[in-house]
Scaffold this motif. Structure first.
Motif, short mmCIF file in Angstrom:
data_model
loop_
_atom_site.label_atom_id
_atom_site.label_comp_id
_atom_site.label_asym_id
_atom_site.label_seq_id
_atom_site.Cartn_x
_atom_site.Cartn_y
_atom_site.Cartn_z
N ARG A 20 -6.61 -3.55 -8.33
CA ARG A 20 -5.16 -3.68 -8.24
C ARG A 20 -4.43 -2.68 -9.15
O ARG A 20 -3.46 -2.05 -8.74
CB ARG A 20 -4.74 -5.11 -8.58
N GLU A 21 -4.90 -2.54 -10.38
CA GLU A 21 -4.23 -1.64 -11.32
C GLU A 21 -4.26 -0.19 -10.84
O GLU A 21 -3.28 0.55 -10.95
CB GLU A 21 -4.87 -1.76 -12.71
N GLU A 44 -2.40 -1.14 3.28
CA GLU A 44 -2.13 -2.38 4.00
C GLU A 44 -3.18 -2.66 5.08
O GLU A 44 -3.57 -3.80 5.31
CB GLU A 44 -0.75 -2.33 4.64
N GLU A 45 -3.63 -1.59 5.75
CA GLU A 45 -4.54 -1.77 6.87
C GLU A 45 -6.00 -1.84 6.46
O GLU A 45 -6.80 -2.50 7.13
CB GLU A 45 -4.35 -0.62 7.87
N HIS A 46 -6.37 -1.17 5.37
CA HIS A 46 -7.80 -1.03 5.07
C HIS A 46 -8.21 -1.57 3.70
O HIS A 46 -9.40 -1.64 3.42
CB HIS A 46 -8.20 0.45 5.16
N ARG A 47 -7.25 -1.89 2.85
CA ARG A 47 -7.62 -2.42 1.53
C ARG A 47 -6.84 -3.71 1.23
O ARG A 47 -6.19 -3.84 0.20
CB ARG A 47 -7.32 -1.35 0.45
N VAL A 48 -6.91 -4.62 2.18
CA VAL A 48 -6.19 -5.88 2.01
C VAL A 48 -7.07 -6.85 1.23
O VAL A 48 -8.08 -7.34 1.73
CB VAL A 48 -5.81 -6.49 3.38
N ASP A 49 -6.69 -7.13 0.00
CA ASP A 49 -7.42 -8.06 -0.84
C ASP A 49 -6.48 -9.18 -1.30
O ASP A 49 -5.26 -9.01 -1.33
CB ASP A 49 -7.99 -7.34 -2.07
N GLY A 51 -4.23 -11.36 -3.48
CA GLY A 51 -3.41 -11.05 -4.64
C GLY A 51 -2.66 -9.74 -4.54
O GLY A 51 -1.95 -9.36 -5.47
N TRP A 52 -2.84 -9.01 -3.43
CA TRP A 52 -2.16 -7.72 -3.28
C TRP A 52 -0.87 -7.84 -2.48
O TRP A 52 -0.10 -6.89 -2.39
CB TRP A 52 -3.09 -6.73 -2.57
N HIS A 53 -0.63 -8.99 -1.87
CA HIS A 53 0.51 -9.10 -0.96
C HIS A 53 1.84 -8.90 -1.68
O HIS A 53 2.77 -8.32 -1.13
CB HIS A 53 0.48 -10.47 -0.26
N ASP A 54 1.95 -9.39 -2.92
CA ASP A 54 3.19 -9.21 -3.66
C ASP A 54 3.43 -7.74 -3.98
O ASP A 54 4.57 -7.26 -3.99
CB ASP A 54 3.18 -10.04 -4.93
N LEU A 55 2.33 -7.01 -4.25
CA LEU A 55 2.44 -5.58 -4.52
C LEU A 55 2.97 -4.84 -3.29
O LEU A 55 3.90 -4.03 -3.38
CB LEU A 55 1.07 -5.02 -4.91
N LYS A 60 7.30 -2.35 0.07
CA LYS A 60 7.90 -2.38 1.40
C LYS A 60 9.41 -2.61 1.31
O LYS A 60 10.19 -2.05 2.09
CB LYS A 60 7.26 -3.48 2.24
N GLN A 61 9.85 -3.42 0.34
CA GLN A 61 11.27 -3.65 0.15
C GLN A 61 11.96 -2.36 -0.28
O GLN A 61 13.04 -2.02 0.21
CB GLN A 61 11.49 -4.74 -0.90
N GLN A 62 11.35 -1.63 -1.20
CA GLN A 62 11.90 -0.35 -1.62
C GLN A 62 11.96 0.63 -0.44
O GLN A 62 12.93 1.38 -0.28
CB GLN A 62 11.06 0.23 -2.75
N GLN A 63 10.93 0.60 0.37
CA GLN A 63 10.89 1.49 1.52
C GLN A 63 11.98 1.14 2.53
O GLN A 63 12.59 2.04 3.12
CB GLN A 63 9.51 1.41 2.19
N ARG A 64 12.25 -0.15 2.72
CA ARG A 64 13.32 -0.54 3.64
C ARG A 64 14.68 -0.05 3.15
O ARG A 64 15.51 0.40 3.95
CB ARG A 64 13.32 -2.06 3.81
N LEU A 65 14.91 -0.14 1.84
CA LEU A 65 16.16 0.37 1.28
C LEU A 65 16.28 1.88 1.48
O LEU A 65 17.36 2.39 1.78
CB LEU A 65 16.25 0.02 -0.21
N GLU A 66 15.16 2.58 1.31
CA GLU A 66 15.17 4.03 1.55
C GLU A 66 15.50 4.35 3.00
O GLU A 66 16.26 5.28 3.28
CB GLU A 66 13.80 4.63 1.19
#
Length: 331
Positions: A20-21, A44-49, A51-55, A60-66
């Motif tokens: 994660r780090e 998102e597609e290949h390294r879904v573990d 505890g990573w969903h919040d990351l 994704k929220q920042q990307q939507r604002l962009e």
């Protein structure tokens, strides 16, 4: 990994295990280097573990604002075109790359609109931008004859439009490389135009300061499939001083991201003899196998400022019309 191209999945066996780090560090690096969307999609597609969903959610929220800001900027660019009613400018760099070069606009974030304008249309464009709600904003150090003007929206100060009479701002650099609206007016949205702008901005001006600038060149080069675009590149390279910059920029991008199309175009614009010698010079000083990421970018900037100007000078002198000056690439 932070430099993987949009839509291209790296070999799974060649990638290290990510905790994660490390993923957090990679995403922050990719954001600075303008490559976060493609890395985020891969993770998102290949390294879904667990505890990573919040990351992913935060990014994704920042990307939507962009994307919202990008849509607003594109709307104002279209309004500017509609209000002028004549072809006296072209939208270049980020917005143009997102629309025409990348597989999807989401892969090429941008924070402003860059407009390459005809010098005689300067007053008309200032007036049109004023009617759209943009006021001129200039840092104190810029003189009136500076090729760039900045305009901020009165109600939404995060919306910025920059106009340029030349993609290259440095007076000294313009002695050896220049890209104006007149150079692209006949085909402002052609693949060759996007490649020229990517080379001028990414390599000539910034020496590939961001990884995203190298990706711009690689993806734009892959769009060169028609003979008409190749002929436009050759015509532009024939101008005094332009060919060395174009060949070098394509070759460095091709070596850094291992792209054959960039190498093909570099060889086509140069001569077999000096391209071969120049490639060896770059490989020794710039991209040995163990050098990646930030260090490769640092070496790119050092290479442009030293090796290109000094050691490669004799090779460039073999090219008709070429003028490489021994000078710093920045004012």
């Amino acid at each position: 990994m932070a430099t993987c191209l949009p839509g291209e999945i790296p070999d799974q066996d060649s990638l290290p295990h990510l905790d994660r780090e490390t993923a957090i560090d990679l995403l922050m690096l990719a954001r600075r280097q303008k490559t976060r969307p493609s890395l985020l999609e891969y993770l998102e597609e290949h390294r879904v573990d667990a505890g990573w969903h919040d990351l992913f959610k935060d990014h994704k929220q920042q990307q939507r604002l962009e994307l919202v800001t990008m849509a607003r900027l594109r709307s104002f660019a279209q309004s500017l075109s509609d209000s002028l009613g004549e072809p006296c400018f072209a939208v270049v760099k980020g917005p143009a790359f997102a629309q025409h070069v990348y597989p999807s606009p989401k892969f090429r974030p941008f924070t402003d609109i860059d407009v390459l304008i005809a010098p005689d249309a300067k007053k008309k464009i200032i007036s049109a931008l004023g009617e759209l709600g943009f006021d001129r904003h200039e840092p104190d150090q810029k003189t009136e004859d500076h090729p760039e003007m900045q305009f901020l929206h009165r109600e939404f100060p995060n919306l910025l439009i920059e106009t340029h009479t030349d993609v290259v701002h440095s007076k000294r650099l313009r002695e050896t490389f220049s890209l104006t609206f007149a150079d692209i007016a006949s085909a402002p949205t052609a693949p060759s135009t996007h490649l020229l702008v990517a080379l001028a901005h990414g390599f000539v001006v910034n020496q590939y300061y961001q990884t995203g600038q190298i990706v711009d060149v690689v993806l734009a080069a892959r769009k060169i499939v028609e003979q008409a675009d190749e002929m436009r590149l050759e015509a532009f390279a024939a101008k005094p001083g332009h060919r060395p910059w174009m060949c070098c920029g394509l070759m460095v991008a091709g070596l850094l991201l291992k792209d054959e199309r960039c190498m093909e175009l570099s060889r086509a614009l140069g001569t077999a003899r000096w391209c071969k010698l120049f490639a060896r010079l770059i490989e020794r000083q710039l991209v040995p196998a163990h050098i990646t990421g930030y260090e490769a970018q640092r070496r790119t900037r050092m290479f442009v400022r030293t090796a290109v100007m000094q050691q490669a000078g004799p090779f460039f002198s073999l090219i008709p019309g070429a003028r490489m000056q021994l000078q710093s690439t920045r004012d």
